[in-house]
Design a protein around this motif. Structure first.
Motif, PDB file in Angstrom:
ATOM      1  N   ILE A 117     152.954  49.641   1.166  1.00  0.00           N
ATOM      2  CA  ILE A 117     152.465  48.601   2.075  1.00  0.00           C
ATOM      3  C   ILE A 117     151.488  49.224   3.055  1.00  0.00           C
ATOM      4  N   GLY A 118     151.843  50.375   3.611  1.00  0.00           N
ATOM      5  CA  GLY A 118     151.013  51.058   4.600  1.00  0.00           C
ATOM      6  C   GLY A 118     151.806  52.188   5.226  1.00  0.00           C
ATOM      7  N   PRO A 132     167.191  48.767  16.067  1.00  0.00           N
ATOM      8  CA  PRO A 132     165.894  48.593  15.396  1.00  0.00           C
ATOM      9  C   PRO A 132     165.894  47.286  14.614  1.00  0.00           C
ATOM     10  N   SER A 133     164.829  46.505  14.759  1.00  0.00           N
ATOM     11  CA  SER A 133     164.770  45.188  14.152  1.00  0.00           C
ATOM     12  C   SER A 133     163.529  45.007  13.278  1.00  0.00           C
ATOM     13  N   PHE A 134     162.374  45.437  13.770  1.00  0.00           N
ATOM     14  CA  PHE A 134     161.107  45.333  13.055  1.00  0.00           C
ATOM     15  C   PHE A 134     160.355  46.651  13.201  1.00  0.00           C
ATOM     16  N   ILE A 135     159.410  46.852  12.296  1.00  0.00           N
ATOM     17  CA  ILE A 135     158.443  47.941  12.442  1.00  0.00           C
ATOM     18  C   ILE A 135     157.061  47.337  12.333  1.00  0.00           C
ATOM     19  N   THR A 136     156.085  48.044  12.867  1.00  0.00           N
ATOM     20  CA  THR A 136     154.714  47.678  12.563  1.00  0.00           C
ATOM     21  C   THR A 136     154.225  48.685  11.541  1.00  0.00           C
ATOM     22  N   VAL A 137     153.460  48.168  10.589  1.00  0.00           N
ATOM     23  CA  VAL A 137     152.927  48.971   9.497  1.00  0.00           C
ATOM     24  C   VAL A 137     151.409  48.875   9.543  1.00  0.00           C
ATOM     25  N   ARG A 138     150.759  50.037   9.535  1.00  0.00           N
ATOM     26  CA  ARG A 138     149.291  50.081   9.549  1.00  0.00           C
ATOM     27  C   ARG A 138     148.790  49.774   8.138  1.00  0.00           C
ATOM     28  N   VAL A 139     148.005  48.708   8.038  1.00  0.00           N
ATOM     29  CA  VAL A 139     147.423  48.301   6.760  1.00  0.00           C
ATOM     30  C   VAL A 139     145.920  48.137   6.934  1.00  0.00           C
ATOM     31  N   GLY A 140     145.227  48.064   5.824  1.00  0.00           N
ATOM     32  CA  GLY A 140     143.786  47.828   5.869  1.00  0.00           C
ATOM     33  C   GLY A 140     143.003  49.035   5.415  1.00  0.00           C
ATOM     34  N   PHE A 141     141.716  48.955   5.642  1.00  0.00           N
ATOM     35  CA  PHE A 141     140.788  49.990   5.210  1.00  0.00           C
ATOM     36  C   PHE A 141     140.216  50.713   6.416  1.00  0.00           C
ATOM     37  N   ILE A 142     139.591  51.832   6.194  1.00  0.00           N
ATOM     38  CA  ILE A 142     138.988  52.622   7.272  1.00  0.00           C
ATOM     39  C   ILE A 142     138.117  51.715   8.128  1.00  0.00           C
ATOM     40  N   GLY A 143     138.376  51.751   9.428  1.00  0.00           N
ATOM     41  CA  GLY A 143     137.609  50.935  10.361  1.00  0.00           C
ATOM     42  C   GLY A 143     138.086  49.504  10.479  1.00  0.00           C
ATOM     43  N   HIS A 176     141.655  48.551  10.249  1.00  0.00           N
ATOM     44  CA  HIS A 176     143.113  48.574  10.247  1.00  0.00           C
ATOM     45  C   HIS A 176     143.679  47.508  11.169  1.00  0.00           C
ATOM     46  N   ARG A 177     144.882  47.091  10.840  1.00  0.00           N
ATOM     47  CA  ARG A 177     145.661  46.196  11.691  1.00  0.00           C
ATOM     48  C   ARG A 177     147.126  46.566  11.498  1.00  0.00           C
ATOM     49  N   LEU A 178     147.972  46.070  12.370  1.00  0.00           N
ATOM     50  CA  LEU A 178     149.400  46.342  12.297  1.00  0.00           C
ATOM     51  C   LEU A 178     150.137  45.062  11.953  1.00  0.00           C
ATOM     52  N   VAL A 179     150.887  45.083  10.853  1.00  0.00           N
ATOM     53  CA  VAL A 179     151.696  43.929  10.457  1.00  0.00           C
ATOM     54  C   VAL A 179     153.154  44.208  10.791  1.00  0.00           C
ATOM     55  N   ILE A 194     148.704  42.455  14.674  1.00  0.00           N
ATOM     56  CA  ILE A 194     148.002  42.737  15.919  1.00  0.00           C
ATOM     57  C   ILE A 194     146.981  43.823  15.636  1.00  0.00           C
ATOM     58  N   ASP A 195     146.012  43.960  16.519  1.00  0.00           N
ATOM     59  CA  ASP A 195     145.064  45.060  16.403  1.00  0.00           C
ATOM     60  C   ASP A 195     145.816  46.372  16.601  1.00  0.00           C
ATOM     61  N   VAL A 196     145.231  47.460  16.123  1.00  0.00           N
ATOM     62  CA  VAL A 196     145.864  48.773  16.221  1.00  0.00           C
ATOM     63  C   VAL A 196     146.220  49.106  17.666  1.00  0.00           C
ATOM     64  N   ASP A 197     145.390  48.687  18.602  1.00  0.00           N
ATOM     65  CA  ASP A 197     145.690  48.948  20.015  1.00  0.00           C
ATOM     66  C   ASP A 197     146.185  47.679  20.719  1.00  0.00           C
ATOM     67  N   GLY A 198     146.631  46.693  19.912  1.00  0.00           N
ATOM     68  CA  GLY A 198     147.060  45.416  20.467  1.00  0.00           C
ATOM     69  C   GLY A 198     148.531  45.384  20.829  1.00  0.00           C
ATOM     70  N   GLU A 199     148.946  44.219  21.306  1.00  0.00           N
ATOM     71  CA  GLU A 199     150.324  44.012  21.744  1.00  0.00           C
ATOM     72  C   GLU A 199     150.779  42.643  21.267  1.00  0.00           C
ATOM     73  N   LEU A 200     152.024  42.560  20.851  1.00  0.00           N
ATOM     74  CA  LEU A 200     152.604  41.284  20.442  1.00  0.00           C
ATOM     75  C   LEU A 200     152.878  40.450  21.689  1.00  0.00           C
TER      76      LEU A 200
END
Length: 118
Positions: free
Chosen positions: A23-24, A38-49, A51-54, A83-89
């Motif tokens: 997945i990432g 622990p309940s959820f994780i964020t996973v880095r997905v996408g391509f170079i430049g 990326h986002r966190l699901v 969310i964006d890589v530097d974002g917040e839920l």
């Protein structure tokens, strides 16, 4: 379930689905604020430049020698709220994360949020 501090050590390791598809990479751990588990994780997905966190639930997750295996398919995880890589839920978006996976969302008795990043 395993402690959040152990999961944090897995930051940057791959996250795979039940069939072994990547997945990432694990980015962060979110705990349930009511139980501090622990309940959820964020996973880095996408391509170079691009990326986002699901968000992916940890229910039923297992640790493999080189990956964290979650119980949700790659396609479902890839379509999850992000969310964006530097974002917040945001508090407004939090219920949509649970709804995406068909999980019940109940805020705290005083309206407190359910997820806290660790």
């Amino acid at each position: 379930m395993f402690p959040a501090e152990n999961l944090r050590e897995w930051r940057g390791h791959k996250v795979i689905d039940p069939s072994g598809d990547k997945i990432g990479e694990l980015e962060a751990v979110y705990v349930d604020t009511a139980s501090d588990e622990p309940s959820f994780i964020t996973v880095r997905v996408g391509f170079i430049g691009r990326h986002r966190l699901v968000f992916v639930p940890l229910a039923g997750a297992t640790v493999k020698p080189d990956a964290l295996r979650v119980q949700f398919p790659k396609k479902l995880a890839g379509e999850a709220p992000s969310i964006d890589v530097d974002g917040e839920l945001t508090a407004v978006d939090e219920p949509t994360v649970f709804a995406h996976y068909g999980l019940p969302y109940v805020p705290g008795a005083g309206g407190e949020r359910r997820l806290g990043r660790r």
